[in-house]
Design a protein around this motif. Structure first.
Motif, mmCIF file in Angstrom:
data_model
loop_
_atom_site.group_PDB
_atom_site.id
_atom_site.type_symbol
_atom_site.label_atom_id
_atom_site.label_comp_id
_atom_site.label_asym_id
_atom_site.label_seq_id
_atom_site.Cartn_x
_atom_site.Cartn_y
_atom_site.Cartn_z
ATOM 1 N N SER A 205 24.787 9.097 -2.592
ATOM 2 C CA SER A 205 23.390 8.977 -2.987
ATOM 3 C C SER A 205 22.626 8.248 -1.897
ATOM 4 O O SER A 205 23.176 7.408 -1.193
ATOM 5 N N ARG A 206 21.334 8.575 -1.777
ATOM 6 C CA ARG A 206 20.545 7.955 -0.708
ATOM 7 C C ARG A 206 19.056 8.139 -0.954
ATOM 8 O O ARG A 206 18.644 9.038 -1.691
ATOM 9 N N ILE A 207 18.283 7.284 -0.312
ATOM 10 C CA ILE A 207 16.831 7.419 -0.301
ATOM 11 C C ILE A 207 16.500 8.418 0.802
ATOM 12 O O ILE A 207 16.973 8.284 1.936
ATOM 13 N N LEU A 208 15.693 9.410 0.488
ATOM 14 C CA LEU A 208 15.336 10.435 1.468
ATOM 15 C C LEU A 208 13.990 10.153 2.125
ATOM 16 O O LEU A 208 13.824 10.374 3.321
ATOM 17 N N ASP A 209 13.014 9.683 1.326
ATOM 18 C CA ASP A 209 11.674 9.461 1.878
ATOM 19 C C ASP A 209 10.895 8.542 0.939
ATOM 20 O O ASP A 209 11.062 8.607 -0.275
ATOM 21 N N VAL A 210 10.061 7.707 1.532
ATOM 22 C CA VAL A 210 9.166 6.841 0.763
ATOM 23 C C VAL A 210 7.753 7.122 1.251
ATOM 24 O O VAL A 210 7.480 7.013 2.451
ATOM 25 N N SER A 211 6.867 7.513 0.339
ATOM 26 C CA SER A 211 5.462 7.764 0.683
ATOM 27 C C SER A 211 4.632 6.585 0.201
ATOM 28 O O SER A 211 4.779 6.135 -0.937
ATOM 29 N N ARG A 212 3.742 6.121 1.084
ATOM 30 C CA ARG A 212 2.891 4.974 0.765
ATOM 31 C C ARG A 212 1.435 5.342 0.984
ATOM 32 O O ARG A 212 1.114 6.202 1.796
ATOM 33 N N TYR A 213 0.552 4.662 0.260
ATOM 34 C CA TYR A 213 -0.879 4.855 0.463
ATOM 35 C C TYR A 213 -1.271 4.386 1.855
ATOM 36 O O TYR A 213 -0.787 3.361 2.337
ATOM 37 N N ALA A 214 -2.171 5.115 2.471
ATOM 38 C CA ALA A 214 -2.756 4.728 3.756
ATOM 39 C C ALA A 214 -4.056 3.970 3.481
ATOM 40 O O ALA A 214 -4.532 3.923 2.343
ATOM 41 N N GLU A 215 -4.633 3.403 4.516
ATOM 42 C CA GLU A 215 -5.950 2.758 4.387
ATOM 43 C C GLU A 215 -6.935 3.774 3.821
ATOM 44 O O GLU A 215 -6.929 4.938 4.211
ATOM 45 N N GLY A 216 -7.769 3.327 2.898
ATOM 46 C CA GLY A 216 -8.771 4.212 2.321
ATOM 47 C C GLY A 216 -8.259 5.111 1.219
ATOM 48 O O GLY A 216 -9.004 5.929 0.695
ATOM 49 N N GLY A 217 -6.980 4.961 0.848
ATOM 50 C CA GLY A 217 -6.422 5.778 -0.231
ATOM 51 C C GLY A 217 -6.832 5.245 -1.582
ATOM 52 O O GLY A 217 -7.493 4.209 -1.687
ATOM 53 N N PRO A 218 -6.412 5.918 -2.644
ATOM 54 C CA PRO A 218 -6.782 5.477 -3.985
ATOM 55 C C PRO A 218 -6.061 4.201 -4.428
ATOM 56 O O PRO A 218 -6.445 3.585 -5.409
ATOM 57 N N GLY A 219 -5.025 3.801 -3.689
ATOM 58 C CA GLY A 219 -4.300 2.571 -3.997
ATOM 59 C C GLY A 219 -4.274 1.670 -2.785
ATOM 60 O O GLY A 219 -4.680 2.072 -1.684
ATOM 61 N N PRO A 220 -3.788 0.445 -2.949
ATOM 62 C CA PRO A 220 -3.711 -0.479 -1.818
ATOM 63 C C PRO A 220 -2.839 0.081 -0.690
ATOM 64 O O PRO A 220 -1.775 0.661 -0.955
ATOM 65 N N ALA A 221 -3.292 -0.076 0.548
ATOM 66 C CA ALA A 221 -2.529 0.405 1.711
ATOM 67 C C ALA A 221 -1.119 -0.183 1.679
ATOM 68 O O ALA A 221 -0.933 -1.374 1.435
ATOM 69 N N GLN B 85 1.212 0.474 -0.540
ATOM 70 C CA GLN B 85 1.831 0.580 -1.866
ATOM 71 C C GLN B 85 2.552 1.921 -1.994
ATOM 72 O O GLN B 85 2.054 2.957 -1.566
ATOM 73 N N VAL B 86 3.747 1.886 -2.592
ATOM 74 C CA VAL B 86 4.546 3.092 -2.772
ATOM 75 C C VAL B 86 3.879 4.034 -3.763
ATOM 76 O O VAL B 86 3.457 3.626 -4.841
ATOM 77 N N ILE B 87 3.795 5.308 -3.367
ATOM 78 C CA ILE B 87 3.331 6.366 -4.277
ATOM 79 C C ILE B 87 4.554 7.063 -4.869
ATOM 80 O O ILE B 87 4.696 7.160 -6.084
ATOM 81 N N THR B 88 5.401 7.580 -3.979
ATOM 82 C CA THR B 88 6.598 8.304 -4.422
ATOM 83 C C THR B 88 7.799 7.924 -3.570
ATOM 84 O O THR B 88 7.662 7.500 -2.418
ATOM 85 N N VAL B 89 8.963 8.115 -4.160
ATOM 86 C CA VAL B 89 10.225 7.940 -3.454
ATOM 87 C C VAL B 89 11.070 9.163 -3.747
ATOM 88 O O VAL B 89 11.350 9.461 -4.916
ATOM 89 N N GLU B 90 11.450 9.885 -2.702
ATOM 90 C CA GLU B 90 12.400 10.986 -2.864
ATOM 91 C C GLU B 90 13.791 10.413 -2.647
ATOM 92 O O GLU B 90 14.023 9.675 -1.692
ATOM 93 N N PHE B 91 14.708 10.761 -3.561
ATOM 94 C CA PHE B 91 16.073 10.266 -3.419
ATOM 95 C C PHE B 91 17.049 11.297 -3.961
ATOM 96 O O PHE B 91 16.656 12.258 -4.632
ATOM 97 N N GLU B 92 18.307 11.072 -3.635
ATOM 98 C CA GLU B 92 19.371 11.996 -4.025
ATOM 99 C C GLU B 92 20.458 11.195 -4.716
ATOM 100 O O GLU B 92 20.839 10.124 -4.232
#
Length: 156
Positions: free
Chosen positions: A28-44, A46-53
């Motif tokens: 099992s492993r973490i594949l990708d972590v997506s975070r908000y960028a500056e100007g996004g709907p959440g604080p820069a 901050q994790v939006i999604t995590v892809e994992f296996e």
């Protein structure tokens, strides 16, 4: 990408949950972590999604903000080769979670799991109908499944 994968909605624990699940299961492993960028709907940052296996199956953990409660209506079944595996997964997944009946549990995030020995189907559905009934009755009295006790019940 797989045609179908599982998305788990968390209030804000997506990264912690994904790391926890990846630590519990082999391969099992973490594949990708997506975070908000500056100007996004959440604080820069901050994790939006995590892809994992987990053991070859892909998942997406989403920080959805508002709580979305998990129920037993959806659960993950872990096929265990032996009692050692049953014990290991049961211990890891109930840490901070709760035990239920017949091999079911909820982990610390409220996700439901069934920790099932591979032998279970042949005991509760075996050719000896009386033995299968005894094994079923034994299972109904258990929280974590005990392979030796189930086999003993089946054998009479």
């Amino acid at each position: 990408m797989e045609k179908i994968s599982t998305c788990l909605w968390f209030e804000n624990e997506a990264e912690d949950a994904a790391e926890f699940y990846a630590s519990v299961f082999d391969d099992s492993r973490i594949l990708d972590v997506s975070r908000y960028a500056e100007g996004g709907p959440g604080p820069a940052g901050q994790v939006i999604t995590v892809e994992f296996e987990i053991a070859g199956s892909k998942f997406l953990a989403l920080n959805g903000g508002a709580p979305a409660n998990f129920t037993e209506a959806v659960s993950f079944v872990v096929d265990c080769a032996d009692q050692e595996e049953v014990d290991r997964y049961w211990s890891a997944l109930t840490d901070g979670g709760s035990e239920s009946q017949c091999g079911w549990l909820k982990d610390r995030y409220g996700v439901s799991w069934q920790i099932v020995p591979a032998l279970l189907g042949s005991l509760i559905g075996g050719p000896d109908r009386e033995g299968a009934q005894r094994a079923m009755q034994a299972m109904l009295r258990m929280q974590k499944l005990d392979i030796a006790a189930l086999q003993l019940a089946y054998d009479g």
